[in-house]
Enzyme design. Sequence first.
Site, mmCIF file in Angstrom:
data_model
loop_
_atom_site.group_PDB
_atom_site.id
_atom_site.type_symbol
_atom_site.label_atom_id
_atom_site.label_comp_id
_atom_site.label_asym_id
_atom_site.label_seq_id
_atom_site.Cartn_x
_atom_site.Cartn_y
_atom_site.Cartn_z
ATOM 1 N N ASP A 38 0.836 -1.196 0.000
ATOM 2 C CA ASP A 38 0.000 0.000 0.000
ATOM 3 C C ASP A 38 0.875 1.252 0.000
ATOM 4 O O ASP A 38 1.585 1.515 0.984
ATOM 5 C CB ASP A 38 -0.894 -0.028 1.250
ATOM 6 C CG ASP A 38 -2.147 0.796 1.075
ATOM 7 O OD1 ASP A 38 -2.156 1.662 0.176
ATOM 8 O OD2 ASP A 38 -3.110 0.565 1.817
ATOM 9 N N ASP A 39 0.838 1.999 -1.087
ATOM 10 C CA ASP A 39 1.633 3.234 -1.198
ATOM 11 C C ASP A 39 3.143 2.977 -1.119
ATOM 12 O O ASP A 39 3.907 3.925 -0.881
ATOM 13 C CB ASP A 39 1.274 4.252 -0.105
ATOM 14 C CG ASP A 39 -0.091 4.896 -0.323
ATOM 15 O OD1 ASP A 39 -0.778 4.515 -1.289
ATOM 16 O OD2 ASP A 39 -0.457 5.778 0.458
ATOM 17 N N CYS A 78 -5.418 3.948 -4.760
ATOM 18 C CA CYS A 78 -5.647 2.592 -4.250
ATOM 19 C C CYS A 78 -6.854 1.873 -4.819
ATOM 20 O O CYS A 78 -6.722 0.784 -5.377
ATOM 21 C CB CYS A 78 -5.702 2.627 -2.725
ATOM 22 S SG CYS A 78 -6.525 4.082 -2.066
ATOM 23 N N HIS A 141 -10.959 -2.292 -0.119
ATOM 24 C CA HIS A 141 -11.082 -0.972 -0.747
ATOM 25 C C HIS A 141 -11.895 -0.929 -2.035
ATOM 26 O O HIS A 141 -11.747 -0.009 -2.842
ATOM 27 C CB HIS A 141 -9.689 -0.367 -0.981
ATOM 28 C CG HIS A 141 -9.660 1.074 -0.547
ATOM 29 N ND1 HIS A 141 -8.543 1.859 -0.564
ATOM 30 C CD2 HIS A 141 -10.655 1.861 -0.068
ATOM 31 C CE1 HIS A 141 -8.834 3.051 -0.125
ATOM 32 N NE2 HIS A 141 -10.106 3.073 0.191
ATOM 33 N N ASP A 288 0.280 -0.854 -4.967
ATOM 34 C CA ASP A 288 -0.927 -0.344 -5.631
ATOM 35 C C ASP A 288 -0.743 0.974 -6.355
ATOM 36 O O ASP A 288 -1.469 1.282 -7.303
ATOM 37 C CB ASP A 288 -2.093 -0.253 -4.623
ATOM 38 C CG ASP A 288 -1.837 0.727 -3.488
ATOM 39 O OD1 ASP A 288 -0.673 1.134 -3.295
ATOM 40 O OD2 ASP A 288 -2.796 1.090 -2.785
#
Lengths: 454, 454
Positions: A38-39, A78, A141, A288
């Site tokens: 994530d990120d 995301c 998400h 992502d």
Amino acid sequence: MDTTRIHALTCLLGLVCSVWTGDDFSAPTPNIIIMLMDDMGWGDLGVFGQPSKETPNLDRMAAEGMLFPNFYTANPLCSPSRASLLTGRLPVRNGFYTTNAHARNAYTPQEVVGGIPQEEILLPEMLKKKGYISKIVGKWHLGHRPGHLPLENGFDEWFGAPNCHFGPYNGITTPNIPVYNNSEMVGRYYEDFQIDRKTGESNLTQLYLQEGLGFIFTQALAHRPFFLYWAPDATHAPVYASKNFLGKSQRGRYGDAVMELDYSVGQILDWLNLLGIAKNTFVFFTSDNGAALMSGIMGGSNGPFLCGKETTFEGGMREPAIAWWPGHIPAGTVSRQLGSVMDLFTTSIALAGLVAPDDRVLDGLDLRPVLFNNSVIDRPIFYYRGNEMMAVRVGPYKAHYWTWSNSWEEFNKGINFCPGEEVAGITTHTQEEHTLQPLIFHLGRDPGEKYPIR
Amino acid sequence: MDTTRIHALTCLLGLVCSVWTGDDFSAPTPNIIIMLMDDMGWGDLGVFGQPSKETPNLDRMAAEGMLFPNFYTANPLCSPSRASLLTGRLPVRNGFYTTNAHARNAYTPQEVVGGIPQEEILLPEMLKKKGYISKIVGKWHLGHRPGHLPLENGFDEWFGAPNCHFGPYNGITTPNIPVYNNSEMVGRYYEDFQIDRKTGESNLTQLYLQEGLGFIFTQALAHRPFFLYWAPDATHAPVYASKNFLGKSQRGRYGDAVMELDYSVGQILDWLNLLGIAKNTFVFFTSDNGAALMSGIMGGSNGPFLCGKETTFEGGMREPAIAWWPGHIPAGTVSRQLGSVMDLFTTSIALAGLVAPDDRVLDGLDLRPVLFNNSVIDRPIFYYRGNEMMAVRVGPYKAHYWTWSNSWEEFNKGINFCPGEEVAGITTHTQEEHTLQPLIFHLGRDPGEKYPIR
């Protein structure tokens, strides 16, 4: 669970498993593990040049597998990125785009009632046809309301949350993000699943690791092919790490989170080896979207690339990526392929011996020739921001049809998607159209997008 | 000489050498090879994150040796950097600084009559006391007039030039740079040693490779300890590569030059293995200063670091660095040591069993505890620009006492040391003094020097 207990468990199960032969766990079709960060930025891995060199396990994974320096997400945010990975389709096809503002990226905060459309076919729905059991661990998400949750979209199991670990909220106007075990809500972030905003301590990555290891073990025992979508979110702000990792990196809390994720990747790969199913398990590691440079030193690194998350510059969409499958993917190779998260859908169904659905357009490629023979398949990369195709890459050339970092309004509030990186006429704060005469870069000679060649 | 001939030669000599045992070539003190690149940046190596991954041999050298992500030059320009490497002393001690303009870097163009002062003790002068024979191959750059040339400063042999391969000049007001074989001028660049400015073709790296291989072979045969200072300049503008490498990289001519240098490094390491002297040869690879970003896509990459050559930001002074000595330096290790080119002097004389001169200040460290035990020695890094100490690094912290990229006058002519990288108040075009309240960065959390912590 602390790392000592993990080690103890690993050793114990190793003893149990060593009674059986590795072949006992082989299946006609490979298990599939997609590890989605994530990120996390391209430049956060040692093998991609992070000076702090915090990722010995990922570097080893690359040495034992195939490294993709030219791998992309389908959108620099995301929700649309994750929707594209699981559907093999661009956000403008799978519904994760908005038309309510030009070039605005779509995502699903708590306030949004929508999510992944029912008519989309997700990877676990496909794999089910071949008897796969699928689990998502971590962040979903793709919608938090009924109809949009993982178990209603092909996954058999879930441990994690429908959204980021934003918060803590006051619980009156905004509830804290819930955490699910399958279809049951088992608590909420900050209330039942602690994240200390002050110290950065949380044992969530350890929980996610245990959930992953446990799922793998159960399926291996049952000789059932599985799909594990392992999506921890420790590198998304507010970044966190468990006690054993806090303060361990040279980079502060962000690096601590990377070290714990790297450790976890190593544990999962070791686990596959220990269970004797490594040669029957295809593992892919990626992220992502680009590192969230707007978070300053609390964000990650996009290495030599321009800008970060939310943008269609290389820093926003080029992702760290490693494929690993001992005995099938040649060790220590570097692929020149332009790859995409959407390829993970198409490649996975091909590996499972399935035929792609023919009633819809798929944007993902079947990467098997790349993985097995290091072939290079000619294909473009499309850089979307919301519903607008901002740029296209063909071979080493990237053409920008629109340039934009963020609005003056945001920028003047101190939100900067390109801190310390200002390329005149490129990192613009107004949406600049170049459709009649695109700005073109040669990404081989100029990966940082500093010198337009026209 | 083309690569086919090198391969043939390698095979032939391999046959000859395989008659002897490796031990025949062992010497009481290790041979020393320092490979110094010209304007190559930290981010130009695959192992440091170059997306084009052009350096399989250097990446292998790192996998077999020790990688230094925190290694520095002593000045961000060629002459003072090289003087510091060979003397173990800062430029303000060894004479390579100027007082005629504040913070102006010194170097020795053709017009300058000075050079390395006679009272300086150079590494080959020290090593001679232990019977070493020393050769410099490539660029010298410490003075081109009598008294300042390599054979008058401890080297026994030289093949190369006293300066960069600038030119071609008209030969009337400015002669082309001469090329020497020992004390004899054997021709001039562009006249006798071709560099095609239009195509970028030159076989100079192949010549330098042959000179290096030949020297190693001769000394190995004679069982004589040797010091090879291998200093090719293909990555200094105008960059060049030989025919077999031109067009081979994804980065254009610069990447082609890197590929040829990487190939040459691989040939030298293979040569040491073939001759059976790898376990008795300490090899260190680094560069003289950061990538020359003012050359645009004809320059190299400093990865995530700020600015480049000529500046005291990380991009100007942090260098790619790898130590290799099979059986002595543990394979696949990453050192946290803050290292300097000046350490190569001190470490080399220690490896040779010599005592450092006690009549002068030495700034280099003896890195043996680092190399053999992966220890970390506490020491500061000083960032000089000319005679001005611009910044200091202690642990992860870097304090800037002065900031400056280049003058408005230069900048307005289009010369940019920090293209696409503007950090307000840091990459200034006037010399800004912060001696009373230095600007401080945490380089672990913020390697790009974007967020001053005070």
